[in-house]
Write an enzyme that holds these catalytic residues in place. Structure first.
Site, PDB file in Angstrom:
ATOM      1  N   LYS A   1      87.665  57.848  67.997  1.00 13.74           N
ATOM      2  CA  LYS A   1      87.096  58.015  69.342  1.00 13.74           C
ATOM      3  C   LYS A   1      88.215  58.435  70.294  1.00 13.74           C
ATOM      4  O   LYS A   1      89.200  57.698  70.431  1.00 13.74           O
ATOM      5  CB  LYS A   1      86.459  56.697  69.808  1.00 13.74           C
ATOM      6  CG  LYS A   1      85.817  56.766  71.194  1.00 13.74           C
ATOM      7  CD  LYS A   1      84.997  55.536  71.464  1.00 13.74           C
ATOM      8  CE  LYS A   1      84.432  55.523  72.877  1.00 13.74           C
ATOM      9  NZ  LYS A   1      83.629  54.327  73.122  1.00 13.74           N
TER      10      LYS A   1
ATOM     11  N   ASP B   1      86.229  65.447  78.802  1.00 15.34           N
ATOM     12  CA  ASP B   1      87.461  66.066  78.291  1.00 15.34           C
ATOM     13  C   ASP B   1      87.711  65.702  76.818  1.00 15.34           C
ATOM     14  O   ASP B   1      88.725  66.084  76.247  1.00 15.34           O
ATOM     15  CB  ASP B   1      88.662  65.640  79.140  1.00 15.34           C
ATOM     16  CG  ASP B   1      88.811  64.125  79.220  1.00 15.34           C
ATOM     17  OD1 ASP B   1      88.079  63.405  78.501  1.00 15.34           O
ATOM     18  OD2 ASP B   1      89.657  63.656  79.998  1.00 15.34           O
TER      19      ASP B   1
ATOM     20  N   ARG C   1      72.401  55.842  66.051  1.00 11.55           N
ATOM     21  CA  ARG C   1      71.845  55.180  67.250  1.00 11.55           C
ATOM     22  C   ARG C   1      70.345  55.440  67.361  1.00 11.55           C
ATOM     23  O   ARG C   1      69.836  56.371  66.723  1.00 11.55           O
ATOM     24  CB  ARG C   1      72.542  55.784  68.493  1.00 11.55           C
ATOM     25  CG  ARG C   1      74.036  55.606  68.476  1.00 11.55           C
ATOM     26  CD  ARG C   1      74.770  56.851  69.021  1.00 11.55           C
ATOM     27  NE  ARG C   1      76.201  56.755  68.711  1.00 11.55           N
ATOM     28  CZ  ARG C   1      77.082  56.138  69.476  1.00 11.55           C
ATOM     29  NH1 ARG C   1      76.711  55.635  70.632  1.00 11.55           N
ATOM     30  NH2 ARG C   1      78.348  56.038  69.109  1.00 11.55           N
TER      31      ARG C   1
ATOM     32  N   ASP D   1      71.231  55.474  73.754  1.00 11.19           N
ATOM     33  CA  ASP D   1      72.242  56.114  72.897  1.00 11.19           C
ATOM     34  C   ASP D   1      73.369  55.136  72.561  1.00 11.19           C
ATOM     35  O   ASP D   1      74.253  55.465  71.767  1.00 11.19           O
ATOM     36  CB  ASP D   1      72.796  57.377  73.565  1.00 11.19           C
ATOM     37  CG  ASP D   1      73.321  57.121  74.965  1.00 11.19           C
ATOM     38  OD1 ASP D   1      72.542  56.652  75.813  1.00 11.19           O
ATOM     39  OD2 ASP D   1      74.512  57.365  75.211  1.00 11.19           O
ATOM     40  N   ASN D   2      73.351  53.951  73.147  1.00 15.76           N
ATOM     41  CA  ASN D   2      74.357  52.944  72.806  1.00 15.76           C
ATOM     42  C   ASN D   2      73.752  51.819  71.959  1.00 15.76           C
ATOM     43  O   ASN D   2      74.354  50.762  71.805  1.00 15.76           O
ATOM     44  CB  ASN D   2      74.974  52.355  74.075  1.00 15.76           C
ATOM     45  CG  ASN D   2      75.853  53.374  74.796  1.00 15.76           C
ATOM     46  OD1 ASN D   2      76.315  54.340  74.187  1.00 15.76           O
ATOM     47  ND2 ASN D   2      76.077  53.170  76.074  1.00 15.76           N
TER      48      ASN D   2
ATOM     49  N   ASP E   1      79.560  50.662  71.208  1.00  8.68           N
ATOM     50  CA  ASP E   1      80.052  51.352  72.409  1.00  8.68           C
ATOM     51  C   ASP E   1      80.450  50.362  73.504  1.00  8.68           C
ATOM     52  O   ASP E   1      79.700  50.116  74.454  1.00  8.68           O
ATOM     53  CB  ASP E   1      79.037  52.365  72.951  1.00  8.68           C
ATOM     54  CG  ASP E   1      79.138  53.690  72.204  1.00  8.68           C
ATOM     55  OD1 ASP E   1      79.831  53.742  71.169  1.00  8.68           O
ATOM     56  OD2 ASP E   1      78.528  54.670  72.657  1.00  8.68           O
TER      57      ASP E   1
HETATM   58  P1  AMP Z   1      79.046  56.520  77.009  1.00  2.00           P
HETATM   59  O1  AMP Z   1      78.598  56.276  78.412  1.00  2.00           O
HETATM   60  O2  AMP Z   1      80.523  56.283  76.789  1.00  2.00           O
HETATM   61  O3  AMP Z   1      78.214  55.840  75.989  1.00  2.00           O
HETATM   62  O4  AMP Z   1      78.898  58.092  76.778  1.00  2.00           O
HETATM   63  C1  AMP Z   1      77.701  58.806  76.984  1.00  2.00           C
HETATM   64  C2  AMP Z   1      77.868  60.189  76.445  1.00  2.00           C
HETATM   65  O5  AMP Z   1      78.940  60.873  77.105  1.00  2.00           O
HETATM   66  C3  AMP Z   1      78.200  60.256  74.972  1.00  2.00           C
HETATM   67  O6  AMP Z   1      77.554  61.373  74.433  1.00  2.00           O
HETATM   68  C4  AMP Z   1      79.701  60.422  74.956  1.00  2.00           C
HETATM   69  O7  AMP Z   1      80.158  61.043  73.787  1.00  2.00           O
HETATM   70  C5  AMP Z   1      79.921  61.284  76.168  1.00  2.00           C
HETATM   71  N1  AMP Z   1      81.255  61.096  76.765  1.00  2.00           N
HETATM   72  C6  AMP Z   1      81.696  60.013  77.445  1.00  2.00           C
HETATM   73  N2  AMP Z   1      82.965  60.200  77.844  1.00  2.00           N
HETATM   74  C7  AMP Z   1      83.344  61.413  77.397  1.00  2.00           C
HETATM   75  C8  AMP Z   1      84.544  62.190  77.496  1.00  2.00           C
HETATM   76  N3  AMP Z   1      85.616  61.738  78.127  1.00  2.00           N
HETATM   77  N4  AMP Z   1      84.551  63.405  76.907  1.00  2.00           N
HETATM   78  C9  AMP Z   1      83.472  63.866  76.273  1.00  2.00           C
HETATM   79  N5  AMP Z   1      82.317  63.216  76.161  1.00  2.00           N
HETATM   80  C10 AMP Z   1      82.249  61.997  76.714  1.00  2.00           C
HETATM   81 MG    MG Z   2      77.909  55.781  74.173  1.00  5.16          MG
END
Ligand code: AMP
Ligand code: MG
Length: 505
Positions: free
Chosen positions: A117, A129, A187, A256-257, A266
């Site tokens: 990750k 990013d 997920r 998605d989590n 996550d």
């Molecule tokens: P999360 O809120 O961390 O569960 O992320 C939600 C979505 O955003 C997922 O598809 C992650 O892969 C994507 N995501 C979160 N942070 C980043 C990042 N810095 N770069 C690329 N994708 C991200």
């Molecule tokens: Mg996530």
């Protein structure tokens, strides 16, 4: 038996499997990790190394692999696509935006997926990013292991790799990669993705893959998809009961989590309750309190309902008529109806154990409810209370009662509840020493409190990882006294009251 026979190997010796990729191209994209400048090892988790049969601490060659800098022989990494509901709203396509799967390694007959990750952009990165910062990586790493230590289903973490690469969040931070491990990272959102696009062939393929790989017991049922959905409902209800019983708030319970295996997945702006507050919201970006502590059980059901909707096409014939649609809906509703009783019975079982009650009495639910009301009204420290309760004495309780007084603003409430509790224990002829031994095994002394993480993260930013390592060691055995670390079980210090945990990671 040679050295290889001892099953301590390096990642380059591993024979990688990629069963997921057999699903075909709509499910994933091949992606090479982005180069991470001058990677360094922050910590390796010995328990997870052992699960995988990988040498601990990681060798330089393995650090290079996990940073994404070395080509792995026999593995082409990939990112998977999923969708999801975020904060109650359909978000469309998401996917592994910064995570790559190296594949599965098999150790002692178990398949373990290894995921990096924070290793760069993927086709699903959207505005991101592709990186993760050291702060959030430490939080994920330590909490995975803390949850495992508590016996709560969770993804695991093998190691953290850091780098001086600058990553911009609210402020400039540095990059890191967490090597995550789980039987599967699939997920609810993977199912929602194909269902929303009406790609029912793929939806069925995905369900078949998950059943064959992770729920083989469903294959022989009359209705395998319904049986599978029923088990996911069951596991999710049990998982959330475990969270509630230990005072854990996930923070971002988007679909998605949510793990299809019922694992905690996550780790972002999570938090363990200090002072008990049923309305506690640990994620400062969650202004509506959607994911507050006391909302988690109903959010679990809401998320499962989205999963059930996504799976509806699998519960009906390929060319459904009105009647079969209705029958599928009725079936799904019936399965979802199991959620509340499963959650409640698991919670009751966990709470009885926390209170040291061996027998079941009609009024236990009320006794527990009254306790939660009391702890909430007086904002009593959740972990200290239950650990303190382990030393309760049925006959000569005065000394212990006084000790507990200091946890309460108005100790009379405690005295009254304790009297009820005493009578309840007498009813089942509970013996103090026997009960105490059992209660110590289910009421942790140590949880990963926010202020502990804060100190470890601040030191890690200065390249001192000793506190990360120490926290990992303490949290791996949260039920043990570990007298030398007693201060790690204390109430949070005054400075911690202003701590704020945002979604940024
Ligand atoms: P999360 O809120 O961390 O569960 O992320 C939600 C979505 O955003 C997922 O598809 C992650 O892969 C994507 N995501 C979160 N942070 C980043 C990042 N810095 N770069 C690329 N994708 C991200
Ligand atoms: Mg996530």
């Amino acid at each position: 038996m040679g050295l290889r026979g001892l099953a301590i190997s390096s990642l380059n010796d591993v024979r990688w499997h990629q069963r997921f990729t057999r699903l075909g191209s709509p499910f994933f994209s091949r992606v090479q990790p982005t180069y991470l400048p001058a990677p360094y090892l922050v910590d390796t988790c010995p328990q997870v190394s052992e699960l995988l049969g990988i040498a601990c601490p990681l060798s330089d060659a393995d650090v290079s692999v996990l940073s994404g800098n070395a080509n792995l022989s026999g593995s082409q990494p990939f990112a998977t696509v999923y969708s999801g509901h975020q904060f109650g709203v359909w978000a469309g396509q998401l996917g592994d935006g910064r995570a790559l799967l190296l594949g599965e390694l098999v150790h002692q007959q178990c398949y373990w997926e290894l995921q990096l990750k924070g290793c760069g952009l993927t086709p699903y990165s959207r505005m991101g990013d592709g990186r993760a910062v050291l702060r959030s990586s430490i939080r994920e790493y330590l909490c995975s292991e803390a949850m495992a230590g508590l016996g709560i289903p969770t993804t695991r973490a093998l190691a953290i790799i850091g780098s001086d690469l600058c990553v911009m969040r609210e402020e400039a931070e540095t990059a890191a990669v967490v090597a995550r491990v789980a039987p599967s990272f699939i997920r609810f959102g993977h199912f929602e993705h194909f269902s929303a696009r009406k790609q029912y062939t793929q939806l069925r393929q995905l369900a078949d893959f998950v059943i064959d790989s992770y729920y083989p017991e469903c294959r022989h049922q009359a209705q395998p998809y319904a049986a599978f959905l029923g088990l996911v409902i069951n596991r999710t209800a049990a998982l959330i009961a475990h969270w509630q019983a230990v005072g854990f708030c996930h923070g971002v319970l988007n679909t998605d989590n949510m793990s299809i295996l019922g694992l905690t997945l996550d780790y972002g702006p999570f938090g363990f309750l200090d002072a008990f507050d049923v309305d506690h919201v640990c994620n400062h970006s969650d202004s509506q309190g959607r994911y507050a502590y006391n909302q988690q059980p109903s959010i679990g059901l809401w998320n499962l309902t989205r999963l059930a909707e996504a799976m509806l096409p699998l519960l009906m014939p390929l060319t459904p008529d009105e009647k079969s649609v209705q029958a599928a809906q009725t079936l799904a509703i019936g399965l979802l109806a199991e959620y509340v009783p499963t959650y409640q019975s698991t919670m009751l079982r966990l709470m009885r154990a926390k209170l040291g009650l061996c027998r079941e009495a009609e009024e236990d639910g009320e006794l527990i409810e009254a306790l939660f009301d009391l702890l909430d009204a007086q904002q009593v420290d959740f972990t200290l209370f239950f650990r303190g309760l382990c030393s309760f004495c049925v006959d000569d309780g005065h000394h212990h009662d006084i000790f507990m007084h200091k946890l309460f603003i108005a100790p009379l409430g405690w005295v009254q509840w304790a009297q009820r509790y005493r009578l309840r224990l007498q009813w089942e002829h509970s013996e103090d020493l026997v009960r105490q031994q059992k209660m110590w095994r289910v009421n942790p002394k140590y949880v990963l409190r926010q202020h502990l993480l804060e100190v470890a993260i601040a030191q890690a930013k200065q390249k001192d990882f000793s506190e990360v390592i120490k926290l990992r060691e303490i949290m791996t055995h949260p039920f043990d006294e570990q007298a030398q670390y007693a201060s790690y079980a204390d109430l949070p210090p005054a400075w911690a009251s202003t701590l704020c945990v945002s979604c940024s990671s």
